[in-house]
Scaffold this active site. Structure first.
Site, PDB file in Angstrom:
ATOM      1  N   ASP A  57      15.375 -18.530  29.307  1.00 45.20           N
ATOM      2  CA  ASP A  57      15.475 -18.924  27.917  1.00 45.20           C
ATOM      3  C   ASP A  57      14.793 -20.303  27.785  1.00 45.20           C
ATOM      4  OD1 ASP A  57      16.676 -19.199  25.248  1.00 45.20           O
ATOM      5  OD2 ASP A  57      17.975 -20.671  26.213  1.00 45.20           O
ATOM      6  N   ASP A  75      15.248 -23.060  24.631  1.00 45.37           N
ATOM      7  CA  ASP A  75      16.047 -24.144  24.045  1.00 45.37           C
ATOM      8  C   ASP A  75      17.377 -24.293  24.767  1.00 45.37           C
ATOM      9  OD1 ASP A  75      14.347 -24.955  21.894  1.00 45.37           O
ATOM     10  OD2 ASP A  75      14.898 -23.135  20.820  1.00 45.37           O
TER      11      ASP A  75
HETATM   12  P1  TMP Z   1      16.434 -20.106  22.502  1.00 47.07           P
HETATM   13  O1  TMP Z   1      16.505 -18.609  22.501  1.00 47.07           O
HETATM   14  O2  TMP Z   1      15.151 -20.620  23.105  1.00 47.07           O
HETATM   15  O3  TMP Z   1      17.643 -20.760  23.084  1.00 47.07           O
HETATM   16  O4  TMP Z   1      16.353 -20.573  20.947  1.00 47.07           O
HETATM   17  C1  TMP Z   1      17.371 -20.345  20.041  1.00 47.07           C
HETATM   18  C2  TMP Z   1      18.082 -21.593  19.579  1.00 47.07           C
HETATM   19  O5  TMP Z   1      17.514 -22.032  18.327  1.00 47.07           O
HETATM   20  C3  TMP Z   1      19.553 -21.312  19.269  1.00 47.07           C
HETATM   21  O6  TMP Z   1      20.404 -22.003  20.177  1.00 47.07           O
HETATM   22  C4  TMP Z   1      19.769 -21.868  17.869  1.00 47.07           C
HETATM   23  C5  TMP Z   1      18.531 -22.669  17.579  1.00 47.07           C
HETATM   24  N1  TMP Z   1      18.182 -22.729  16.140  1.00 47.07           N
HETATM   25  C6  TMP Z   1      18.098 -23.977  15.529  1.00 47.07           C
HETATM   26  O7  TMP Z   1      18.327 -25.002  16.184  1.00 47.07           O
HETATM   27  N2  TMP Z   1      17.764 -24.042  14.206  1.00 47.07           N
HETATM   28  C7  TMP Z   1      17.501 -22.919  13.440  1.00 47.07           C
HETATM   29  O8  TMP Z   1      17.189 -23.023  12.242  1.00 47.07           O
HETATM   30  C8  TMP Z   1      17.590 -21.629  14.080  1.00 47.07           C
HETATM   31  C9  TMP Z   1      17.324 -20.389  13.295  1.00 47.07           C
HETATM   32  C10 TMP Z   1      17.914 -21.596  15.435  1.00 47.07           C
HETATM   33 MG    MG Z   2      19.011 -21.370  24.437  1.00 46.29          MG
END
Ligand code: TMP
Ligand code: MG
Length: 331
Positions: free
Chosen positions: A82, A84
């Protein structure tokens, strides 16, 4: 994006630094202590157990998986991660680090009114994302709602493709400590790294490009922006990927997993329970070692993470444990 100066190498000295990096997973890894009575596996396992932030529900099972993966050799390994809060830090100096969406939200590509609305969405939906009292079925429609509303707001901002690099450069985004070894070592050993993210692909790519780790072994599956002829955001491409539909995302990318069909051993890294499905497209899987970062709401979520991930790293802002594992598997 402010890079850690110690980790940034001038272009000319990069090759030398990579060689150096490949010899040590990270500066603060436990030192190797040679003990003739112990096998290399026992030495390695004792080392990783010294990490105070590492937790395992079934130590024997983890040992079994690791030994089996090592026996099969690094030519059978693929890494799926993953982005974030898994490859990037959750916090730095007591302050939350941005996700891909946050990088854009906090940039000057977005109006103050839109920033406010996106923040309201985050305040409403993030607590739902990490709420351990709600089931995936209950969360799923709400996550679709969050992503859909956020993407609609972004599309209305007429964001320019040309401004994305600056948004990332100006941001506080940070890859976890030890990232250089992680990316470089996997590339040096030609081990494919799939980054599977519900974030924004264009931003994610820019983060790893600016940190000089977007190597040829990296493939990204994520939400990509669709720009018109004048380079203005008009929509997001393809099927939406949110936190709880990575299984569907994986099954849409059968071509990628088909190419890697001889790589039947998987190291999976995630920070959400939704990330556990990222390897659902892997063909003829023999072993999978799942490492989960538990960043937030630790006490409420610890048991469910221990039940789902083989190794759980609690409030660990480094890639030290994944690095120790990949070093062991490539020795
Ligand atoms: P990931 O799959 O790389 O972890 O990314 C998803 C992350 O994005 C999740 O933890 C929530 C975050 N997110 C935000 O911070 N702001 C937003 O507007 C959205 C839709 C998701
Ligand atoms: Mg994540």
């Amino acid at each position: 994006m402010r890079k850690n100066k110690n980790k940034r190498q001038p272009a000319k000295r990069k090759a030398a630094s990579q060689t150096q990096n490949s010899k040590r997973p990270c500066s603060d890894s436990p030192k190797r202590t040679e003990n003739p009575q112990l096998t290399p596996f026992e030495i390695f396992f004792k080392e990783i157990e010294k990490f105070s932030k590492l937790h395992m529900k079934d130590r024997d099972r983890v040992q079994e998986i690791l030994q089996s993966m090592q026996k099969a050799g690094s030519k059978t390994l693929q890494v799926i991660s993953d982005f974030d809060m898994t490859l990037t830090r959750f916090e730095y100096n007591g302050k939350r680090c941005p996700t891909c969406h946050n990088i854009l939200e906090r940039s000057d590509a977005i109006s103050s009114d839109c920033k406010k609305k996106l923040q309201e969405l985050l305040d409403k939906y993030y607590p739902i994302e990490i709420d351990s009292t709600l089931s995936v079925e209950e969360k799923l429609p709400l996550m679709v709602e969050w992503w859909t509303k956020a993407h609609e707001l972004l599309v209305n901002q007429k964001i320019k493709k040309a401004g994305l690099a600056k948004a990332v450069k100006d941001s506080e985004a940070k890859l976890r400590d030890g990232y250089q070894y992680f990316f470089d070592h996997l590339n040096e050993h030609s081990i494919p790294l799939l980054i599977f993210s519900a974030g924004i692909g264009d931003i994610l790519e820019e983060v790893i490009r600016q940190t000089e780790v977007f190597h040829p072994n990296v493939k990204v599956i994520s939400n990509y922006m669709d720009f018109d002829e004048s380079g203005v955001l008009k929509a997001f491409k393809g099927e939406l990927i949110h936190i709880y539909n990575k299984k569907e995302g994986a099954l849409l990318n059968t071509g990628h997993f088909q190419e890697l069909r001889t790589r039947t051993n998987v190291l999976l890294l995630g920070d959400s329970l939704g990330d556990l499905n990222m390897a659902d497209g892997v063909q003829d899987m023999e072993n999978i070692l799942k490492i989960g970062f538990l960043n937030d709401k630790v006490e409420e979520r610890k048991q469910s993470y221990l039940d789902s991930y083989d190794i759980v790293l609690i409030k660990d802002e480094t890639l030290d444990v994944p690095n120790a594992v990949i070093r062991f598997l490539t020795e």
